[in-house]
Structure formats: C-alpha cells, structure tokens
Design an enzyme around this catalytic site. Sequence first.
Site, mmCIF file in Angstrom:
data_model
loop_
_atom_site.group_PDB
_atom_site.id
_atom_site.type_symbol
_atom_site.label_atom_id
_atom_site.label_comp_id
_atom_site.label_asym_id
_atom_site.label_seq_id
_atom_site.Cartn_x
_atom_site.Cartn_y
_atom_site.Cartn_z
ATOM 1 N N LEU A 28 8.271 -5.232 12.038
ATOM 2 C CA LEU A 28 9.650 -5.031 11.583
ATOM 3 C C LEU A 28 10.374 -6.354 11.366
ATOM 4 O O LEU A 28 10.339 -7.231 12.214
ATOM 5 C CB LEU A 28 10.416 -4.172 12.597
ATOM 6 N N HIS A 32 13.648 -4.125 7.418
ATOM 7 C CA HIS A 32 13.548 -2.861 8.161
ATOM 8 C C HIS A 32 14.824 -2.602 8.967
ATOM 9 O O HIS A 32 15.290 -1.468 9.064
ATOM 10 C CB HIS A 32 12.365 -2.896 9.129
ATOM 11 N N ASP A 148 10.050 -1.650 -2.759
ATOM 12 C CA ASP A 148 8.913 -0.841 -3.216
ATOM 13 C C ASP A 148 9.471 0.234 -4.145
ATOM 14 O O ASP A 148 9.465 1.424 -3.822
ATOM 15 C CB ASP A 148 8.195 -0.226 -2.021
ATOM 16 N N VAL A 174 16.471 -6.710 0.939
ATOM 17 C CA VAL A 174 17.037 -7.831 1.712
ATOM 18 C C VAL A 174 16.207 -9.070 1.389
ATOM 19 O O VAL A 174 14.974 -8.993 1.289
ATOM 20 C CB VAL A 174 16.989 -7.524 3.229
ATOM 21 N N ARG A 185 4.275 -9.148 4.488
ATOM 22 C CA ARG A 185 3.183 -9.973 3.972
ATOM 23 C C ARG A 185 3.582 -11.438 3.779
ATOM 24 O O ARG A 185 2.706 -12.280 3.599
ATOM 25 C CB ARG A 185 2.665 -9.400 2.648
HETATM 26 O O1 PAF Z 1 6.624 1.225 2.773
HETATM 27 C C1 PAF Z 1 5.872 1.393 3.767
HETATM 28 O O2 PAF Z 1 5.982 0.714 4.772
HETATM 29 C C2 PAF Z 1 4.806 2.463 3.689
HETATM 30 O O3 PAF Z 1 4.257 2.567 2.429
HETATM 31 C C3 PAF Z 1 5.266 3.834 4.209
HETATM 32 C C4 PAF Z 1 6.404 4.403 3.380
HETATM 33 C C5 PAF Z 1 5.727 3.690 5.669
HETATM 34 C C6 PAF Z 1 4.113 4.827 4.169
HETATM 35 O O4 PAF Z 1 3.045 4.414 4.958
#
Ligand code: PAF
Length: 278
Positions: A28, A32, A148, A174, A185
Amino acid sequence: VRIAATVAEIPSGPPEIPRVLVPTMGALHKGHLELIRVARQQAGPGGEVVVTIFVNPLQFEPGSDLSRYPRPEALDEEACRAAGVDLLFRPREAEMYQSDRSVFVEETSLSQALCGRSRPGHFRGVCTVVAKLFILFAPQIAILGQKDFQQLAIVRRMVRDLNFAVKIVGVPTVREEDGLALSSRNQYLAPEERSQAPILRAALVEAAEQVKAGEKSTAEIVRLTRARIDGAKLARIDYVDLVDAETLESRSAVEPDSLLALAVFFGKTRLIDNILLS
Ligand code: PAF
C-alpha cells in the site's frame, strides 16, 4: 482493524450498514491511502470500509512478476490500522481458488484493447477475482483508481452486464511531485530509470496541451507522444493509443471523452499512465 484470512470469517448476508470495498494487491502506498480516504468518505460515519489484499495469481501472465511482487504484510497492516480501515481481508491463494477451478469471468470487448494486447488473460484474472470479492462482501460501493483506467472501465462493464448491485467510484491518480503516477511497481525502478520515468506524465500533459491548442489528429498526437518518450534513453514503448474513454476503441481523431493511454517499459518494469482529452 479486524483481520480476516478466510471466507468463513467474512460476515455473511447483505451488510446492514453501508459497506465500501477497496480491492488491492497490497504494498500500500499513498495512492491506495487515497482510495481508502474516499472509501471512508463514501461509507459515512456509520459505514464500514473493507480493504482486501490479495496478489491474484490469475492476473499475472506466465513469466511475469508474480513471484517478485512486493508483499510487505506488517507495513500494510499498519497502514490499514492508521487509515481507520474496519476489516482487512487477506486470504491465501487456496482460500480463493480451488486447484480444479473451472469457472472464470471474462470481458470480451474492452479487454482486447490497450494493455489487453500485451497481457493476455490479465483482465480475465482481474474480473474473476473482483467478481468473487463482490459476491463475498456484497458492498454497496467499490473504489478503484483511474491510473488503471482500462481496469476501471472493464469492471464497470462487468457490473453492468452481470447486474452486480455495486456502485463503482473511480479515484484520480495520485502522483509524485515530479508527475510519476504512484504504483507498487515504481520500487523496481533503478535510480536512472526512476529519474527518466516522469517523462510519461510530461508527454501526456504536452499532448493534452496540443489538443487544447487545436490538434485533432490521433496520428499526430500519438507521434508527438512517442517522440517525447523516445527522448528518454531507457524507455521502451509498449503502446501509445488514443481511444474512446468508454468503449476503449481506437479513434482516428480526438473527440470529447478521448483517452490517451500508454504503457512503457523501463528495464523489466512496465509502467502505465493515461490522460483524458476533452
Ligand atoms: O488494481 C489492482 O490492484 C488489482 O488489479 C485488483 C483490482 C485488486 C484485482 O486483483
């Protein structure tokens, strides 16, 4: 924060108070924490925020970074505690998947574009695990990041097409001060790669400025973006694409609700980013 590792520990039946789900793969970071902040806001004072941490093997294609994906369990737990998360669900793989599993959830249109081309099976893995989490927790609201963007669009489509009773809330990306989108990553980047990575955001912002100044041609916008990124000697472009933000279909000209999206490798690390062009 209450911690659950098994399905049996999840409160059964529909939640009696507003429940907001934040699905994650852990490690995190501030991105997050922003999802959790929005979740808290959406849940209201009497509501419940559930964070899930599961490094979902189904969404990693063979030979990719599953085994080296970071799993800082104690730090993640502390971050959830500090952020006021009510329930942290952290299952082991065997809890989520039977060894002879044979049912998957697959989106067949939006997942063909952008990252779907270079990551076959990835979005099938995402949809399958997210659908399971929706069934297990029956949240009223689920929070996902706009970094994403394709994942967000596909999950929205899945919710629509399979009638999940959940509202999806997308949260703006963010960024570090230099513009790099936060991602678990980023920690794989070598110092020189890290210093070149902000080129992605810079290229997207410059493209958006060109559009504001009147440029309409997709070919030209993509060419400019690629040229800017190619200026970073460690960058290797996977794709730069201009698509409709809802259908993710390629567009030959910029129209309202166009999305400029890219994926670029620095060494073995693949970074993604995007910008909405209006
Ligand atoms: O974005 C992510 O971290 C993942 O693709 C998710 C949505 C938790 C699904 O595993």
